[in-house]
Design an enzyme around this catalytic site. Structure first.
Site, mmCIF file in Angstrom:
data_model
loop_
_atom_site.group_PDB
_atom_site.id
_atom_site.type_symbol
_atom_site.label_atom_id
_atom_site.label_comp_id
_atom_site.label_asym_id
_atom_site.label_seq_id
_atom_site.Cartn_x
_atom_site.Cartn_y
_atom_site.Cartn_z
ATOM 1 C CD GLU A 1 -2.980 -0.737 -0.120
ATOM 2 O OE1 GLU A 1 -3.072 0.426 -0.572
ATOM 3 O OE2 GLU A 1 -3.567 -1.703 -0.630
ATOM 4 C CG ASP B 1 -7.916 3.900 -4.925
ATOM 5 O OD1 ASP B 1 -9.131 3.874 -5.256
ATOM 6 O OD2 ASP B 1 -7.055 3.189 -5.481
ATOM 7 C CB CYS C 1 -18.565 -1.244 -17.102
ATOM 8 S SG CYS C 1 -19.001 -0.778 -15.399
ATOM 9 C CB CYS D 1 -22.943 3.624 -15.137
ATOM 10 S SG CYS D 1 -21.842 5.050 -15.122
ATOM 11 C CE1 TYR E 1 -6.745 3.532 -0.378
ATOM 12 C CE2 TYR E 1 -4.369 3.431 -0.026
ATOM 13 C CZ TYR E 1 -5.518 2.940 -0.636
ATOM 14 O OH TYR E 1 -5.439 1.848 -1.456
ATOM 15 C CB CYS F 1 -14.473 2.722 -14.247
ATOM 16 S SG CYS F 1 -15.461 4.241 -14.186
ATOM 17 C CB CYS G 1 -18.879 2.091 -21.038
ATOM 18 S SG CYS G 1 -18.357 3.660 -20.305
#
Length: 296
Positions: A42, A143, A208, A214, A125, A198, A205
């Site tokens: 991370e 994020d 997706c 959406c 975070y 995305c 799309c």
């Protein structure tokens, strides 16, 4: 806008099923990975692509498989092994966090967000991500990728605001599945959807799993009309100058002379300013006789 929780319930299963089928095979996601491996990943992944992080993470974990292993090394060793990931202060903070984990937590990465936030260099975070991904805790992980998916799918915006807002954090919390295990997986699944499908500039799309839900796509994919978003310049910046100096020290087996450092950058005023900043940040240690080395 529909209530976030009701919208979330419609998004959960398609996104979780998509992730189960399309998630990348990353070592810090394997069942046998340690909480330390998750924390290292991370910190390394902040503003850095996965492709650049992978080889550095693997070498880092082979050298220092536990916090105590890293704490026993010098800060300079950490900076050297950081390689070209950028923002090398992260290496110093990770070294300091390893020492704190060894000294205050018996060498074990703590599992709750509040304690994680007490570690050097660990903010909201990173604490949430480690709690969720290493310990399966119910945490809100937000994020850039998560923000973009939420902006498009739920609020109908092309892109999120330039800086994280309280409303975005509240939305992300409201969107968490009720089941704690699903909530931990949901965080990484939305992150992966933003990274692979995305995307900011060319969203796919057609691939997706929630394109039919959406709000941004159903509204005709309107263009972004918020505050200007400026990319970060690199050429000629202090970051580039600092990076060259640190790289020279990283590539050198021992201390280097001031003349060698000065040779990496032509602008004298900028060069001196950057060297002073590196010393102040603890990334460069001055020695007698106009010599310099990595810390420790």
């Amino acid at each position: 806008m529909p209530h976030p929780t009701s919208a979330g319930r419609r998004l959960h299963r398609p996104v979780l099923d998509w992730y189960a089928a399309h998630q990348r095979d990353l070592p810090w996601r394997l069942p046998q990975r340690s909480p330390w491996g998750v924390l290292v990943s991370e910190v390394m992944l902040q503003q850095t692509p996965v492709a650049r992080v992978l080889p550095v993470w693997e070498r880092w974990m082979s050298l220092w498989p536990s916090p105590s292993d890293l704490a026993a090394a010098t800060p300079g060793d950490a900076v050297r092994e950081w390689g070209r990931l950028g923002y090398p202060r992260r290496a110093l903070r990770l070294h300091a966090a390893a020492a704190a984990i060894r000294d205050a937590h018996g060498g074990a990465v703590p599992g709750d967000e509040a304690t994680l936030r007490t570690l050097p260099g660990v903010g909201d975070y990173t604490a949430a991500a480690v709690a969720a991904f290493a310990f399966g805790a119910r945490a809100t992980v937000v994020d850039t990728n998560v923000r973009r998916v939420h902006a498009r799918a739920v609020t109908g915006d092309a892109l999120p605001a330039p800086a994280l807002t309280r409303a975005e954090v509240d939305l992300a919390t409201a969107l968490l599945p009720d089941d704690d295990t699903d909530a931990a997986t949901w965080n990484v699944a939305v992150m992966e959807l933003g990274a692979l499908v995305c995307t900011a500039r060319a969203p796919r799309c057609a691939e997706c799993p929630v394109a039919h839900l959406c709000r941004w796509r159903l509204a005709g994919s309107p263009t972004y009309d918020g505050p200007p978003r400026r990319g970060q310049r690199w050429e000629g910046t202090d970051r580039q100058c600092r990076g060259r100096m640190v790289q020279l020290l990283r590539d050198s087996p021992g201390p280097v002379s001031g003349a060698q450092l000065r040779a990496v950058w032509e602008d004298e005023a900028q060069r001196d300013r950057c060297l002073d900043a590196l010393v102040a940040d603890g990334l460069v240690e001055p020695l007698e006789g106009d010599r310099f080395r990595l810390p420790g």
